[in-house]
Design an enzyme around this catalytic site. Structure first.
Site, PDB file in Angstrom:
ATOM      1  N   GLU A  41      78.484  43.282  16.488  1.00  0.00           N
ATOM      2  CA  GLU A  41      77.694  42.043  16.429  1.00  0.00           C
ATOM      3  C   GLU A  41      76.304  42.299  17.012  1.00  0.00           C
ATOM      4  O   GLU A  41      76.169  42.937  18.051  1.00  0.00           O
ATOM      5  CB  GLU A  41      78.379  40.941  17.242  1.00  0.00           C
ATOM      6  N   TYR A  73      73.661  33.310  15.154  1.00  0.00           N
ATOM      7  CA  TYR A  73      72.817  32.212  14.680  1.00  0.00           C
ATOM      8  C   TYR A  73      72.459  31.329  15.868  1.00  0.00           C
ATOM      9  O   TYR A  73      73.342  30.948  16.641  1.00  0.00           O
ATOM     10  CB  TYR A  73      73.633  31.409  13.669  1.00  0.00           C
ATOM     11  N   ALA A 151      84.131  22.862  13.998  1.00  0.00           N
ATOM     12  CA  ALA A 151      83.953  23.969  13.054  1.00  0.00           C
ATOM     13  C   ALA A 151      84.815  23.744  11.801  1.00  0.00           C
ATOM     14  O   ALA A 151      84.410  24.113  10.687  1.00  0.00           O
ATOM     15  CB  ALA A 151      84.329  25.285  13.731  1.00  0.00           C
TER      16      ALA A 151
HETATM   17  P1  FAD Z   1      85.455  24.395  17.404  1.00  0.00           P
HETATM   18  O1  FAD Z   1      86.488  25.210  16.753  1.00  0.00           O
HETATM   19  O2  FAD Z   1      84.937  23.209  16.674  1.00  0.00           O
HETATM   20  O3  FAD Z   1      86.011  23.944  18.834  1.00  0.00           O
HETATM   21  C1  FAD Z   1      85.168  23.311  19.786  1.00  0.00           C
HETATM   22  C2  FAD Z   1      85.996  22.459  20.727  1.00  0.00           C
HETATM   23  O4  FAD Z   1      86.510  21.318  20.028  1.00  0.00           O
HETATM   24  C3  FAD Z   1      87.210  23.167  21.308  1.00  0.00           C
HETATM   25  O5  FAD Z   1      87.392  22.726  22.634  1.00  0.00           O
HETATM   26  C4  FAD Z   1      88.360  22.715  20.426  1.00  0.00           C
HETATM   27  O6  FAD Z   1      89.610  22.744  21.100  1.00  0.00           O
HETATM   28  C5  FAD Z   1      87.919  21.298  20.091  1.00  0.00           C
HETATM   29  N1  FAD Z   1      88.406  20.839  18.797  1.00  0.00           N
HETATM   30  C6  FAD Z   1      88.354  21.503  17.624  1.00  0.00           C
HETATM   31  N2  FAD Z   1      88.879  20.770  16.630  1.00  0.00           N
HETATM   32  C7  FAD Z   1      89.270  19.606  17.178  1.00  0.00           C
HETATM   33  C8  FAD Z   1      89.896  18.421  16.663  1.00  0.00           C
HETATM   34  N3  FAD Z   1      90.214  18.305  15.368  1.00  0.00           N
HETATM   35  N4  FAD Z   1      90.154  17.404  17.543  1.00  0.00           N
HETATM   36  C9  FAD Z   1      89.840  17.502  18.838  1.00  0.00           C
HETATM   37  N5  FAD Z   1      89.256  18.596  19.389  1.00  0.00           N
HETATM   38  C10 FAD Z   1      88.975  19.628  18.562  1.00  0.00           C
HETATM   39  N6  FAD Z   1      77.387  30.280  19.200  1.00  0.00           N
HETATM   40  C11 FAD Z   1      76.167  30.225  18.627  1.00  0.00           C
HETATM   41  O7  FAD Z   1      75.365  29.334  18.946  1.00  0.00           O
HETATM   42  N7  FAD Z   1      75.791  31.133  17.662  1.00  0.00           N
HETATM   43  C12 FAD Z   1      76.617  32.135  17.255  1.00  0.00           C
HETATM   44  O8  FAD Z   1      76.254  32.927  16.395  1.00  0.00           O
HETATM   45  C13 FAD Z   1      77.912  32.221  17.868  1.00  0.00           C
HETATM   46  N8  FAD Z   1      78.791  33.168  17.486  1.00  0.00           N
HETATM   47  C14 FAD Z   1      80.057  33.201  18.035  1.00  0.00           C
HETATM   48  C15 FAD Z   1      80.979  34.165  17.588  1.00  0.00           C
HETATM   49  C16 FAD Z   1      82.261  34.225  18.131  1.00  0.00           C
HETATM   50  C17 FAD Z   1      83.239  35.242  17.609  1.00  0.00           C
HETATM   51  C18 FAD Z   1      82.633  33.305  19.165  1.00  0.00           C
HETATM   52  C19 FAD Z   1      84.001  33.401  19.770  1.00  0.00           C
HETATM   53  C20 FAD Z   1      81.731  32.348  19.602  1.00  0.00           C
HETATM   54  C21 FAD Z   1      80.447  32.270  19.044  1.00  0.00           C
HETATM   55  N9  FAD Z   1      79.520  31.290  19.430  1.00  0.00           N
HETATM   56  C22 FAD Z   1      78.267  31.244  18.851  1.00  0.00           C
HETATM   57  C23 FAD Z   1      79.877  30.303  20.470  1.00  0.00           C
HETATM   58  C24 FAD Z   1      80.491  29.027  19.861  1.00  0.00           C
HETATM   59  O9  FAD Z   1      79.535  28.346  19.095  1.00  0.00           O
HETATM   60  C25 FAD Z   1      80.981  28.150  21.022  1.00  0.00           C
HETATM   61  O10 FAD Z   1      82.087  28.744  21.637  1.00  0.00           O
HETATM   62  C26 FAD Z   1      81.248  26.685  20.703  1.00  0.00           C
HETATM   63  O11 FAD Z   1      81.299  25.929  21.918  1.00  0.00           O
HETATM   64  C27 FAD Z   1      82.564  26.424  19.979  1.00  0.00           C
HETATM   65  O12 FAD Z   1      82.488  26.806  18.687  1.00  0.00           O
HETATM   66  P2  FAD Z   1      83.834  26.803  17.758  1.00  0.00           P
HETATM   67  O13 FAD Z   1      83.386  27.179  16.415  1.00  0.00           O
HETATM   68  O14 FAD Z   1      84.897  27.584  18.413  1.00  0.00           O
HETATM   69  O15 FAD Z   1      84.170  25.234  17.817  1.00  0.00           O
END
Ligand code: FAD
Length: 317
Positions: A41, A73, A151
């Site tokens: 990455e 991003y 997400a």
């Molecule tokens: P989600 O999967 O949406 O989860 C976020 C929170 O909401 C969690 O606490 C989850 O339990 C909760 N949740 C999810 N769905 C529900 C639902 N249906 N009901 C209730 N609660 C729910 N950040 C950046 O800004 N840019 C990047 O390029 C970037 N790359 C990353 C790459 C990797 C491999 C990882 C692990 C993280 C990366 N991040 C990046 C950080 C990421 O954006 C953060 O960790 C962010 O806070 C959560 O993103 P997520 O996609 O896991 O969110």
């Protein structure tokens, strides 16, 4: 004369680039290999730094023969253009598969669709679909007012846009910091995977037992896609404290001892961090992981040392 329906079909096919023989490989297919897949990455340089600096790093990283490289991003789209441009050059000039990250926070559906079109135009069809962090210091920021709350909402839309996209998503073995219980987080992860995810990459972790336990729990609730461990070497004591604060990863005592010991000795901190990450990767490979995703922090030499320490097993030659 072409009938309207036939014309539309032709336009759609052309838009999908398939007519021109563009190879739309989904990254998940790489994990069918028996050998662990090495992926890396990188992040785009800040807007006040020349873009070219990252290509010097990429020239070096290419020598490690990674199967794909992901490009982060900036949440809210601050460096959106740079992510697409770097991912495009990785794919089209370096001829390495690229995985473009996309965070939905702050974006409208229209903006997301425009980014998806941009990516396909650049022959990029693999996305790391993320929500992004809730912006700190923004008063009254309410995630419920966002077009995309989670997400999984973004993932559903990517799949609606086009079946061409291979989709990765984030997993948090230590639990996502916003979630009060690991079991809730796991159920949310299951929903996310079911919304159309091909594979997961984990947040960084420093104790492999946390990853192994996490895999067991995922299997128990029916998450069956590849879950790729994400490893970040500790190269700077101050920086790692900040990262841990943001992502909620825990630090085992043996690493904490090293960080305390070498806090004021950057050279020895790097050596110890490289050694620690190498042993972590070695152990993961021994335990049959599908691959290893290294968070390079744009440091090619230190990453090369880890790959060398681990030996040829991880390379994909
Ligand atoms: P989600 O999967 O949406 O989860 C976020 C929170 O909401 C969690 O606490 C989850 O339990 C909760 N949740 C999810 N769905 C529900 C639902 N249906 N009901 C209730 N609660 C729910 N950040 C950046 O800004 N840019 C990047 O390029 C970037 N790359 C990353 C790459 C990797 C491999 C990882 C692990 C993280 C990366 N991040 C990046 C950080 C990421 O954006 C953060 O960790 C962010 O806070 C959560 O993103 P997520 O996609 O896991 O969110």
């Amino acid at each position: 004369m072409l009938s309207g329906v036939f014309f539309n079909i032709l336009v759609n096919i052309c838009l999908c680039n398939k007519v021109f023989g563009v190879d739309y490989m989904k990254i998940v297919e790489m994990y069918e290999s028996k050998k662990p897949v090495l992926s890396l990455e990188i992040f785009p340089p800040k807007m006040d730094y020349p873009l070219e600096t990252v290509f010097k790093t990429l020239d070096e990283l290419k020598k490690l023969n990674p199967k794909y490289i992901s490009v982060t991003y900036g949440a809210g789209g601050s460096n959106r253009g740079r992510t697409v441009e770097i991912a495009s050059r990785i794919k089209n000039e370096y001829k390495i598969e690229s995985l473009a990250h996309l965070t939905s926070i702050g974006h409208s559906k229209e903006e997301v669709y425009s980014i998806l079109n941009e990516l396909l135009n650049e022959n990029i069809n693999n996305i790391m679909a993320l929500r992004g962090d809730i912006p700190g210091g923004v008063q009254e920021f309410d995630i419920k007012n966002q077009e995309y709350m989670y997400a999984s909402d973004l993932i559903k839309d990517i799949n609606k846009h086009s079946g061409d996209f291979g989709i990765a998503a984030a997993a948090h073995p230590d639990g996502h910091p916003e979630c009060s219980r690991l079991s809730y987080d796991l159920n949310n992860l299951k929903q996310k995977v079911d919304s159309g995810v091909d594979f997961l990459t984990t947040q960084l972790f420093f104790d492999n037992r946390i990853y192994y336990d996490f895999i067991e729990k995922c299997t128990q609730i029916g998450i069956n896609c590849p879950i790729v461990p994400g490893i970040m070497p500790v190269l700077n004591a101050k920086q790692i404290r900040r990262i841990i604060y943001l992502c909620g990863a825990s630090m085992p005592a043996k690493l904490l001892i090293l960080v305390d010991k070498y806090e004021n000795n950057p050279e020895d901190m790097q050596k110890a961090g490289i050694e620690y990450a190498s042993r972590q990767v070695e152990d993961l490979i021994k335990n049959g992981v599908p691959g290893v995703h290294l968070y390079t922090m744009n440091k090619s030499q230190q990453i090369a040392e880890i790959v060398q320490n681990v030996g040829l097993e991880i390379t994909t030659k």
